[in-house]
Design an enzyme around this catalytic site. Structure first.
Site, PDB file in Angstrom:
ATOM      1  N   SER A   1       1.065  -0.731   0.544  1.00 51.68           N
ATOM      2  CA  SER A   1       0.351  -0.075   0.252  1.00 51.68           C
ATOM      3  C   SER A   1       1.180   1.405   0.105  1.00 51.68           C
ATOM      4  O   SER A   1       2.020   1.473   0.674  1.00 51.68           O
ATOM      5  CB  SER A   1      -1.303   0.171   0.830  1.00 51.68           C
ATOM      6  OG  SER A   1      -1.220   1.293   1.250  1.00 51.68           O
TER       7      SER A   1
ATOM      8  N   TYR B   1      -0.818  -0.548  10.481  1.00 51.31           N
ATOM      9  CA  TYR B   1      -1.015  -1.057   9.138  1.00 51.31           C
ATOM     10  C   TYR B   1      -0.078  -0.502   7.996  1.00 51.31           C
ATOM     11  O   TYR B   1       0.728  -0.994   7.213  1.00 51.31           O
ATOM     12  CB  TYR B   1      -2.632  -0.226   8.267  1.00 51.31           C
ATOM     13  CG  TYR B   1      -2.776  -0.442   6.454  1.00 51.31           C
ATOM     14  CD1 TYR B   1      -3.290  -1.744   6.494  1.00 51.31           C
ATOM     15  CD2 TYR B   1      -2.584   0.529   5.522  1.00 51.31           C
ATOM     16  CE1 TYR B   1      -3.722  -2.187   5.378  1.00 51.31           C
ATOM     17  CE2 TYR B   1      -2.866  -0.193   4.857  1.00 51.31           C
ATOM     18  CZ  TYR B   1      -3.404  -1.087   4.452  1.00 51.31           C
ATOM     19  OH  TYR B   1      -3.908  -1.025   3.123  1.00 51.31           O
TER      20      TYR B   1
ATOM     21  N   LYS C   1       2.674  -2.687   6.234  1.00 48.13           N
ATOM     22  CA  LYS C   1       2.582  -3.143   4.331  1.00 48.13           C
ATOM     23  C   LYS C   1       4.461  -2.297   4.099  1.00 48.13           C
ATOM     24  O   LYS C   1       5.025  -2.539   2.795  1.00 48.13           O
ATOM     25  CB  LYS C   1       1.508  -1.323   3.544  1.00 48.13           C
ATOM     26  CG  LYS C   1       0.141  -1.898   4.076  1.00 48.13           C
ATOM     27  CD  LYS C   1      -0.049  -3.117   3.380  1.00 48.13           C
ATOM     28  CE  LYS C   1      -1.321  -3.665   3.315  1.00 48.13           C
ATOM     29  NZ  LYS C   1      -1.407  -5.521   2.847  1.00 48.13           N
TER      30      LYS C   1
HETATM   31  P1  NAP Z   1     -11.813  -6.244   0.822  1.00 47.26           P
HETATM   32  O1  NAP Z   1     -12.747  -5.705  -0.103  1.00 47.26           O
HETATM   33  O2  NAP Z   1     -11.398  -5.408   2.426  1.00 47.26           O
HETATM   34  O3  NAP Z   1     -11.035  -7.228   1.067  1.00 47.26           O
HETATM   35  C1  NAP Z   1     -10.034  -8.023   2.213  1.00 47.26           C
HETATM   36  C2  NAP Z   1     -10.099  -9.845   1.466  1.00 47.26           C
HETATM   37  O4  NAP Z   1      -8.959  -9.602   2.834  1.00 47.26           O
HETATM   38  C3  NAP Z   1     -11.450 -10.138   2.149  1.00 47.26           C
HETATM   39  O5  NAP Z   1     -11.125 -11.387   0.426  1.00 47.26           O
HETATM   40  C4  NAP Z   1     -11.008 -10.892   2.791  1.00 47.26           C
HETATM   41  O6  NAP Z   1     -11.671 -12.746   3.115  1.00 47.26           O
HETATM   42  C5  NAP Z   1      -9.467 -11.042   3.273  1.00 47.26           C
HETATM   43  N1  NAP Z   1      -9.041 -10.892   4.444  1.00 47.26           N
HETATM   44  C6  NAP Z   1      -9.445 -10.316   5.472  1.00 47.26           C
HETATM   45  N2  NAP Z   1      -8.639 -11.489   6.519  1.00 47.26           N
HETATM   46  C7  NAP Z   1      -8.394 -12.555   6.440  1.00 47.26           C
HETATM   47  C8  NAP Z   1      -7.529 -13.650   6.474  1.00 47.26           C
HETATM   48  N3  NAP Z   1      -7.334 -13.270   8.122  1.00 47.26           N
HETATM   49  N4  NAP Z   1      -6.975 -15.352   5.852  1.00 47.26           N
HETATM   50  C9  NAP Z   1      -7.306 -14.433   4.649  1.00 47.26           C
HETATM   51  N5  NAP Z   1      -8.254 -13.904   4.030  1.00 47.26           N
HETATM   52  C10 NAP Z   1      -8.465 -12.755   4.449  1.00 47.26           C
HETATM   53  O7  NAP Z   1      -9.782  -5.318   1.096  1.00 47.26           O
HETATM   54  P2  NAP Z   1      -9.267  -4.742  -0.009  1.00 47.26           P
HETATM   55  O8  NAP Z   1      -9.626  -3.234   0.157  1.00 47.26           O
HETATM   56  O9  NAP Z   1      -9.720  -5.545  -1.607  1.00 47.26           O
HETATM   57  O10 NAP Z   1      -7.416  -5.218  -0.029  1.00 47.26           O
HETATM   58  C11 NAP Z   1      -7.076  -5.906  -0.813  1.00 47.26           C
HETATM   59  C12 NAP Z   1      -5.299  -5.929  -0.115  1.00 47.26           C
HETATM   60  O11 NAP Z   1      -5.286  -4.509  -0.938  1.00 47.26           O
HETATM   61  C13 NAP Z   1      -4.933  -5.387   1.021  1.00 47.26           C
HETATM   62  O12 NAP Z   1      -3.928  -6.263   1.459  1.00 47.26           O
HETATM   63  C14 NAP Z   1      -5.220  -4.271   1.166  1.00 47.26           C
HETATM   64  O13 NAP Z   1      -4.710  -3.472   2.441  1.00 47.26           O
HETATM   65  C15 NAP Z   1      -4.849  -3.630   0.129  1.00 47.26           C
HETATM   66  N6  NAP Z   1      -4.806  -2.536  -0.090  1.00 47.26           N
HETATM   67  C16 NAP Z   1      -5.775  -2.057  -0.333  1.00 47.26           C
HETATM   68  C17 NAP Z   1      -6.155  -0.458  -0.748  1.00 47.26           C
HETATM   69  C18 NAP Z   1      -7.665   0.207  -0.942  1.00 47.26           C
HETATM   70  O14 NAP Z   1      -7.987   1.064  -1.122  1.00 47.26           O
HETATM   71  N7  NAP Z   1      -8.895  -0.626  -0.875  1.00 47.26           N
HETATM   72  C19 NAP Z   1      -5.025   1.280  -0.454  1.00 47.26           C
HETATM   73  C20 NAP Z   1      -3.848   0.019  -0.618  1.00 47.26           C
HETATM   74  C21 NAP Z   1      -3.933  -1.268  -0.178  1.00 47.26           C
HETATM   75  P3  NAP Z   1     -13.290 -12.125   3.931  1.00 47.26           P
HETATM   76  O15 NAP Z   1     -14.161 -11.580   3.264  1.00 47.26           O
HETATM   77  O16 NAP Z   1     -13.570 -13.542   3.021  1.00 47.26           O
HETATM   78  O17 NAP Z   1     -12.920 -12.102   5.423  1.00 47.26           O
END
Ligand code: NAP
Length: 252
Positions: free
Chosen positions: A146, A159, A163
């Site tokens: 991130s 967080y 990251k």
């Molecule tokens: P999200 O929509 O909240 O989805 C998170 C995913 O992670 C879900 O599929 C959830 O599964 C899974 N998860 C959480 N805890 C877990 C565990 N202990 N074991 C296995 N799976 C787990 O988040 P997102 O925005 O798509 O984020 C995905 C990645 O991108 C993350 O690493 C996040 O830090 C990174 N990121 C996101 C953004 C953003 O703006 N969206 C920006 C920078 C980085 P369940 O629902 O099945 O529990």
């Protein structure tokens, strides 16, 4: 699809693929011909829907429940991929959570949950996957980090540390396994429209958007296209890099 960007014949594990960015990566990999393990933790129905969408489009996928912050379950996930599809070529460490709070008020549990889910999982899944990849002298590991790990973010010491840790891990492992034909890269998304943004305090999203030169949120697909490129043969000479998909937010 040009052949060099195809993932036909590859087996991929995407952690946290039930929703958001992981879901988009799983769908894109499926579209490009990979057999995909859709890992989830709590959202079983959503994960099965991702599998069904890949299958309907003519691809191969299977869902697997694992809390990837736990060693036994992370190993079981990688073993399931090899048992189900007979191989493992690509691992995407995408599962992630936030528990935002100013440091002075942050419970120790929130530090542990975030660091274990985001960073320890990357160690556990990579360790299990590298065991298979080393034998074949090829593989791709892609860590979804991130901009918070590059720029820092108030209220996100846990967080941001997790990251930044993923970024250091990426570079160290890239050096360790380069001689065996395995590449390790990170993607640093900026603000991407997924459920994770819903936990941001009111006004914080608008303030953060002002830091994005392209002036809008990213879409999960825009991260997935970068992941698919890094997983493909077209990225064979790229390792230890951090690719920002952030509308220009970080510009490292
Ligand atoms: P999200 O929509 O909240 O989805 C998170 C995913 O992670 C879900 O599929 C959830 O599964 C899974 N998860 C959480 N805890 C877990 C565990 N202990 N074991 C296995 N799976 C787990 O988040 P997102 O925005 O798509 O984020 C995905 C990645 O991108 C993350 O690493 C996040 O830090 C990174 N990121 C996101 C953004 C953003 O703006 N969206 C920006 C920078 C980085 P369940 O629902 O099945 O529990």
């Amino acid at each position: 699809m040009s052949e060099i960007l195809s993932l036909a014949g590859k087996v991929a594990v995407v952690t946290g693929a039930s929703r958001g960015i992981g879901r988009a990566i799983a769908l894109e990999f499926g579209r490009r011909g990979a057999a995909v393990i859709v890992n989830y933790h709590r959202s079983a129905e959503a994960a099965e829907a991702v599998v069904a969408e890949i299958a309907t489009a003519g691809g191969q996928a299977a869902a697997f429940r694992a809390d990837v912050s736990l060693a036994e379950q992370a190993s079981a996930l990688i073993a399931f991929a090899v048992e189900t599809f007979g191989d493992l070529h690509i691992l995407v460490n995408n599962a992630g959570v936030t528990r935002d709070m100013l440091l002075m008020m942050m419970p120790e549990e929130d530090w542990d949950v975030v660091v274990n889910t985001n960073l320890k999982s990357t160690f556990l899944c990579s360790k299990a996957a590298v065991k298979y990849m080393l034998r074949k002298r090829s593989g791709r590991i892609i860590n979804i980090a991130s901009v918070a790990g590059q720029m820092g973010n108030p209220g996100q010491t846990n967080y941001s540390a997790s990251k930044a840790g993923q970024i250091g891990f990426t570079k160290a492992l890239a050096r360790e396994v380069a001689g065996r034909g395995i590449t390790v890269n990170a993607i640093a998304p900026g603000l991407v429209e997924t459920d994770i943004l819903q936990s941001m305090p009111a006004g914080a999203l608008e303030a953060a958007l002002k830091l994005v030169p392209l002036g809008r949120l990213g879409r999960p697909e825009e991260v997935a296209w970068a992941a698919a490129f890094l997983a493909s043969d077209a990225a064979a000479y790229i390792t230890g890099q951090v690719l920002g998909i952030d509308g220009g937010m970080a510009m490292m």
